[in-house]
Scaffold this motif. Sequence first.
Motif, PDB file in Angstrom:
ATOM      1  N   ILE A   1       0.855  -1.187   0.000  1.00  0.00           N
ATOM      2  CA  ILE A   1       0.000   0.000   0.000  1.00  0.00           C
ATOM      3  C   ILE A   1       0.890   1.236   0.000  1.00  0.00           C
ATOM      4  N   ILE A   2       0.756   2.071  -1.019  1.00  0.00           N
ATOM      5  CA  ILE A   2       1.519   3.315  -1.068  1.00  0.00           C
ATOM      6  C   ILE A   2       0.733   4.372  -0.298  1.00  0.00           C
ATOM      7  N   VAL A   3       1.285   4.790   0.825  1.00  0.00           N
ATOM      8  CA  VAL A   3       0.608   5.729   1.720  1.00  0.00           C
ATOM      9  C   VAL A   3       0.845   7.166   1.269  1.00  0.00           C
ATOM     10  N   VAL A   4       2.091   7.521   1.058  1.00  0.00           N
ATOM     11  CA  VAL A   4       2.474   8.881   0.658  1.00  0.00           C
ATOM     12  C   VAL A   4       3.563   8.782  -0.406  1.00  0.00           C
ATOM     13  N   ASN A   5       3.386   9.522  -1.480  1.00  0.00           N
ATOM     14  CA  ASN A   5       4.393   9.572  -2.543  1.00  0.00           C
ATOM     15  C   ASN A   5       4.537  11.038  -2.966  1.00  0.00           C
ATOM     16  N   ASN A   6       5.032  11.866  -2.044  1.00  0.00           N
ATOM     17  CA  ASN A   6       5.008  13.312  -2.268  1.00  0.00           C
ATOM     18  C   ASN A   6       6.389  13.958  -2.384  1.00  0.00           C
ATOM     19  N   LEU A   7       7.441  13.148  -2.458  1.00  0.00           N
ATOM     20  CA  LEU A   7       8.775  13.715  -2.618  1.00  0.00           C
ATOM     21  C   LEU A   7       9.222  13.547  -4.069  1.00  0.00           C
ATOM     22  N   HIS A   8       9.336  14.673  -4.765  1.00  0.00           N
ATOM     23  CA  HIS A   8       9.769  14.655  -6.163  1.00  0.00           C
ATOM     24  C   HIS A   8      10.782  15.779  -6.366  1.00  0.00           C
ATOM     25  N   GLY A   9      11.944  15.600  -5.739  1.00  0.00           N
ATOM     26  CA  GLY A   9      12.996  16.601  -5.824  1.00  0.00           C
ATOM     27  C   GLY A   9      14.177  16.095  -6.627  1.00  0.00           C
ATOM     28  N   ASP A  10      15.302  16.813  -6.503  1.00  0.00           N
ATOM     29  CA  ASP A  10      16.507  16.441  -7.241  1.00  0.00           C
ATOM     30  C   ASP A  10      16.976  15.035  -6.887  1.00  0.00           C
TER      31      ASP A  10
END
Length: 534
Positions: free
Chosen positions: A194-203
Amino acid sequence: METGFCSWVLAVTMCCWLLLLSRVCSGGNLNGVGKVRGVNLGGWLVVEGWIKPSLFDGIPNGDMLDGTQVQFKSMALQKYVSAENGGGQAVTVDRDVPLSWETFRLWRVSETEFQFRSLGGQFLTCDAEGDSVTATAESPSMKETFSVERNSDNRIHIKLKSGTYLQATLANQLTADYPGKPGWDDNMATFEMIIVVNNLHGDYQLANGYGHDKAKEALTEHRNNFIKQEDFIFLYRHGINTVRIPVGWWIAQDPNPPPPFIGGSLAALDNAFSWAQMYDIRCIIDLHAAPGSQNGMEHSSSRDGSVDWPRYPDYISQSLDVIDFLASRYANHPALLGIELLNEPSASSVPLDVLISYYSKGYQIVRKYSSSAYVIICQRIGNADPLELYRANIGFSNIVVDLHYYNLFDPFFINMSAVDNIDFIFKSRQTQLQVLNKANGPLVFIGEWVNEWNVMSGSQVDYQNFGRAQLEVYDTASFGWAYWTLKNDRKHWDFEWNIKKKYLQLGDSSKQKISSGAWWFALAYWCLNSHYIY
């Protein structure tokens, strides 16, 4: 044909002469123009996926980037994998409801290999085939690296580097001893992810997700095309006199920064300074991403949401080295206005005394190279009083406190109407600015604001009124303001779109005196990039 060619040569010759003349004529001294009327170049040299989501489109398993939070449910037991007490102990498969102990942050090693970090920071580890999995490793190595096989239903198998699969046991343990290769039925080695949070899209996520070669290709194209010279012409034409340019700490080691970061941002920053000088625009360099991350967000290049910058003296020393590098490189450049020492340190994670010490040292470093460059210190985000920086006595001259004003990101704004939002600008923001403007200390800079809110049904007129209210109030800040950001996939965050579609009307408040030199530059650039048919 001959006449057309001669005319083209004459036009180019005239433009080159005008370019040479303009270098002599242009003054470009912001101190003689007035307050900062700026725009941020966000999402350019520090990646933020929400600004340009397409940057991440080609990454395989793109929903399993560094920092993604996941949970694992045994299909056989219908129980969740859990790190007891959040880490440091055994791993069990015995929870009916997944909470924080049952949530793990991914560290991506490759497209199919990952390390799993528990709430307490320890990594799942398994010594060898037949052993139980524990959450006891303080740092990851081969024993903490697992291969993940995944099907279309988000069912997964997890195995050691040796090839042995993990399984849940009837004793509610997680062990590395499943016999053979499992199928996708409800067996002991099959888990639902289960993917709970996928909010990091940085360098970090971009570079580590693509791998070096593909990341270099993607970032080179992005840096060359996201911000270009004609963008500075657009800003100049609309009375913008400053750009605030976010950079990451790895810029100081360009062109060969440490993995997974990709070189090339320093050359792009040099281009920005050259373009700025052409059009009487000044530059604020903003250390947006510090080593170890100062706030856990993607724009601070956090790997997994952890805030390690204040915890390790080496990270702070490295940040000061970056300030030294930037100050020594640009202090004498006529386009430099100031250096911002750190963007948005977290109030909950960065102690005030640690931050003040860093700001004081950074101020001294900038002063070592320049007596006139502004030193900008950013307010802590979260529950922090901006006056805390006024009481700190960080520096004696040309020092600025940066506040970020958004009618977003807080439940307080969720149910506000258009009128409520505008009233808040005049009653709350204006009052705070009046207090800070009168305070004995740094100048005030609204370094980030946007013509966006939580009003779902706002009309164009509503947006115009909201923007007008912000401009009227933020124009009173003693140093000025900078809009976030020039370009953005979300329209109302996009300064260029707002201006062209007339959702944001700058009016006379942000007009500046345009030098003759800048006019010649704009004309020369137009001539050199136009095609005539004679």
